[in-house]
Scaffold this active site. Structure first.
Site, PDB file in Angstrom:
ATOM      1  N   LYS A  81      76.076  17.195  51.035  1.00 42.64           N
ATOM      2  CA  LYS A  81      77.485  17.374  51.425  1.00 42.64           C
ATOM      3  C   LYS A  81      77.654  18.781  51.994  1.00 42.64           C
ATOM      4  O   LYS A  81      77.335  19.763  51.328  1.00 42.64           O
ATOM      5  CB  LYS A  81      78.378  17.169  50.197  1.00 42.64           C
ATOM      6  N   ARG A  90      82.153   2.130  49.541  1.00 42.84           N
ATOM      7  CA  ARG A  90      83.524   2.306  49.070  1.00 42.84           C
ATOM      8  C   ARG A  90      84.397   1.133  49.484  1.00 42.84           C
ATOM      9  O   ARG A  90      83.996   0.351  50.344  1.00 42.84           O
ATOM     10  CB  ARG A  90      84.169   3.539  49.724  1.00 42.84           C
ATOM     11  N   ASP A 136      88.982   5.282  50.667  1.00 34.83           N
ATOM     12  CA  ASP A 136      87.618   5.741  51.015  1.00 34.83           C
ATOM     13  C   ASP A 136      87.016   6.547  49.886  1.00 34.83           C
ATOM     14  O   ASP A 136      85.816   6.852  49.914  1.00 34.83           O
ATOM     15  CB  ASP A 136      87.640   6.575  52.301  1.00 34.83           C
ATOM     16  N   ARG A 142      74.512  15.540  46.350  1.00 37.52           N
ATOM     17  CA  ARG A 142      75.238  14.575  45.536  1.00 37.52           C
ATOM     18  C   ARG A 142      74.374  13.347  45.310  1.00 37.52           C
ATOM     19  O   ARG A 142      73.729  12.853  46.225  1.00 37.52           O
ATOM     20  CB  ARG A 142      76.534  14.196  46.248  1.00 37.52           C
ATOM     21  N   GLY A 145      84.568   7.861  58.097  1.00 42.62           N
ATOM     22  CA  GLY A 145      83.109   8.040  58.184  1.00 42.62           C
ATOM     23  C   GLY A 145      82.711   9.386  57.609  1.00 42.62           C
ATOM     24  O   GLY A 145      83.544  10.284  57.445  1.00 42.62           O
TER      25      GLY A 145
HETATM   26  P1  AMP Z   1      87.702  13.598  51.754  1.00 40.81           P
HETATM   27  O1  AMP Z   1      89.118  14.079  51.629  1.00 40.81           O
HETATM   28  O2  AMP Z   1      86.681  14.566  51.268  1.00 40.81           O
HETATM   29  O3  AMP Z   1      87.504  12.237  51.211  1.00 40.81           O
HETATM   30  O4  AMP Z   1      87.424  13.514  53.338  1.00 40.81           O
HETATM   31  C1  AMP Z   1      88.133  12.695  54.213  1.00 40.81           C
HETATM   32  C2  AMP Z   1      87.429  12.599  55.530  1.00 40.81           C
HETATM   33  O5  AMP Z   1      87.383  13.866  56.178  1.00 40.81           O
HETATM   34  C3  AMP Z   1      85.997  12.125  55.456  1.00 40.81           C
HETATM   35  O6  AMP Z   1      85.747  11.344  56.575  1.00 40.81           O
HETATM   36  C4  AMP Z   1      85.222  13.420  55.484  1.00 40.81           C
HETATM   37  O7  AMP Z   1      83.912  13.218  55.902  1.00 40.81           O
HETATM   38  C5  AMP Z   1      86.034  14.226  56.470  1.00 40.81           C
HETATM   39  N1  AMP Z   1      85.870  15.687  56.299  1.00 40.81           N
HETATM   40  C6  AMP Z   1      86.317  16.463  55.296  1.00 40.81           C
HETATM   41  N2  AMP Z   1      85.994  17.746  55.492  1.00 40.81           N
HETATM   42  C7  AMP Z   1      85.324  17.811  56.658  1.00 40.81           C
HETATM   43  C8  AMP Z   1      84.714  18.864  57.425  1.00 40.81           C
HETATM   44  N3  AMP Z   1      84.730  20.129  57.011  1.00 40.81           N
HETATM   45  N4  AMP Z   1      84.094  18.525  58.582  1.00 40.81           N
HETATM   46  C9  AMP Z   1      84.063  17.258  59.009  1.00 40.81           C
HETATM   47  N5  AMP Z   1      84.617  16.237  58.353  1.00 40.81           N
HETATM   48  C10 AMP Z   1      85.243  16.493  57.189  1.00 40.81           C
HETATM   49 MG    MG Z   2      86.051  11.163  50.790  1.00 38.92          MG
END
Ligand code: AMP
Ligand code: MG
Length: 484
Positions: free
Chosen positions: A109, A179, A248, A172, A86
């Site tokens: 973001k 996805r 995702d 963004r 999520g």
């Molecule tokens: P990503 O690697 O950017 O695709 O992120 C994977 C998951 O981690 C997704 O659910 C993101 O929303 C969550 N996520 C990444 N960074 C953070 C953060 N700093 N705080 C909360 N959720 C995060």
């Molecule tokens: Mg992601």
């Protein structure tokens, strides 16, 4: 006053198991650092808005008029393992309808925690958001479907990772953030009816011109497969490594997105992986088409109950579609690679395929620079060093004789190559230099220059020697990081 965005919220019609309503968390001191005027114009966003007003809206401090902000629910396979995810740090403000009727997700973001944040802070570092802005706009410039970046707003807040960073929010823009993981979520946690609604919604939103053949699920699978095969061919032909191709991070619309540990290759090496967490090379350069195929099998798996009531029949039908991936991809890839050495689609003989294989072998053995090799073949860069070797010379002769046999003269082959061989790519060392200048010295000069150049990668607008040179010591220990 007119609102900034013309918002609509069609995604919310899927029902509230697909999202959570959540407000952005205000930031201390929003300041507009980057604003993409060209994109704003394309989206029909009014011009001349005061930067402080934009900073307020695009940090989430001031809720954009018409917005009903949500965090989207999704799951996904991360490095092969299924997890509930999520939007943990992204908030969808709404779907902006552009002047041409195109629907665009407007997402912030780094806008603060959501019910999906788990232990994360919901924030993003300035460095990572600048990187996403730069690379996504470069990909768009390269003609590769990608999420776009409208703005970077600094927050005046500190973000704690291994080190302390400046915080920022990126706006963004994407055709949608649906996805493969959204389907995996619906399959795992929601009803078959929900899965069916998501499928129909995705088809209507992204593939409205396609008529449903056997059933909606198979039709969607076919379309996504086609788009992803094309996207992979595009990535491979410019040397792009996404770095974290979890399900995702694979979009149903076929847009590249979620720029984390991505990077472009310098020397050609199919085993190259820059991401610090990709220790086994799952997402290595040459493995990307295989991973896309694997991710599509996750999509197919999620769709099984609505492909056919009988599981065996559903698996058989899904497999038939999935099995088309290698040939569709190879055809697209070969056509683009052949164009990079001057052959058009109608002249791809077995000999041309062999010629390409020989080139790839030679590049890998010589650790030749990927982009510059094609520019040298094209004649845009003078032959020196490894390109003056007898081995390369004989390859060039073979190519000439095949071009001659195909009746393609120099003018024609140059024209074919011109739109396929970028004069510049955002090379890692230049990207890092530009980011350092902003983050350490508060100087946007280098960043803006690089951005300008990579946004127009097929046109020489000045002396690009600097931008074309690979790093002096090769990639060395260059590593990229996720989630920062
Ligand atoms: P990503 O690697 O950017 O695709 O992120 C994977 C998951 O981690 C997704 O659910 C993101 O929303 C969550 N996520 C990444 N960074 C953070 C953060 N700093 N705080 C909360 N959720 C995060
Ligand atoms: Mg992601």
């Amino acid at each position: 006053m007119n609102p900034l965005f013309q918002f609509n919220h069609s995604y919310q019609s899927l029902g509230n198991s697909f999202f959570e309503k959540v407000l952005p968390t205000p930031v201390v001191a929003p300041s507009l650092l980057l604003y993409n005027h060209a994109l704003a114009k394309q989206l029909g966003i009014k011009e001349g808005v005061d930067p402080s007003v934009l900073a307020g809206i695009l940090s989430g401090n001031q809720l954009a008029e018409g917005s009903i902000p949500i965090a989207q629910a999704y799951a996904g396979h991360q490095f092969g393992y299924f997890t509930m995810l999520g939007d943990g740090r992204a908030i969808l403000l709404g779907e902006h309808i552009g002047p041409d009727g195109q629907r665009w997700d407007i997402q912030l973001k780094g806008a603060g925690p959501t019910p999906y944040s788990r232990r994360g802070d919901g924030r993003a570092t300035l460095r990572a958001m600048l990187r996403e802005y730069l690379i996504s706009e470069a990909m768009h410039g390269l003609g590769i479907p990608s999420s776009r970046s409208l703005a970077v707003v600094t927050t005046g807040e500190k973000v704690f990772r291994e080190e302390v960073h400046a915080g920022a929010v990126l706006t963004r823009v994407m055709k949608s953030h649906i996805r493969v993981g959204t389907f995996e979520y619906a399959r795992q946690f929601l009803s078959t009816k929900d899965l069916e609604n998501l499928t129909r919604y995705s088809l209507e939103r992204h593939y409205p011109e396609v008529s449903i053949k056997e059933n909606a699920a198979l039709t969607l699978l076919e379309q996504v497969l086609q788009q992803q095969a094309s996207l992979m061919a595009n990535w491979m032909c410019v040397g792009f490594i996404h770095g974290v191709m979890n399900t995702d991070n694979m979009s149903i619309s076929g847009e590249t997105f979620d720029y984390g540990p991505c990077a472009f290759i310098n020397s050609y090496d199919p085993t190259k992986a820059f991401s610090s967490i990709d220790t086994n090379g799952r997402y290595a350069f040459g493995n990307q088409p295989n991973i896309a195929h694997w991710n599509l099998s996750c999509l197919a798996n999620a769709l099984l109950p609505i492909i056919d009531e009988d599981t065996d029949t559903a698996v058989k039908k899904a497999t038939e579609v999935l099995n088309q991936f290698p040939s569709i991809y190879t055809q697209l890839y070969t056509a683009t690679m052949a164009a990079k050495i001057g052959f058009d689609q109608n002249n791809i003989s077995d000999e041309v395929v062999e010629l390409l294989k020989d080139l790839m072998k030679w590049m890998q053995a010589e650790q030749a620079d990927y982009s510059n090799t094609f520019l040298t073949i094209e004649g845009s860069i003078a032959k020196s060093g490894i390109y003056a070797s007898p081995l390369f010379g004989s390859w060039m002769e073979k190519r000439s004789s095949l071009l001659l046999a195909a009746g393609i003269d120099t003018v024609k082959s140059k024209a074919i190559m011109f739109h396929r061989n970028p004069v510049v790519i955002p090379r890692n060392h230049l990207v890092e230099e530009a980011l350092d200048a902003v983050v350490i010295n508060n100087d946007l000069g280098k960043f803006n220059q690089l951005l300008q150049v990579v946004q127009h990668p097929y046109a020489v607008l000045g002396d690009y020697t600097n931008y074309q040179e690979p790093p002096v010591n090769g990639d060395g220990f260059y590593a990229t990081y996720c989630g920062t």
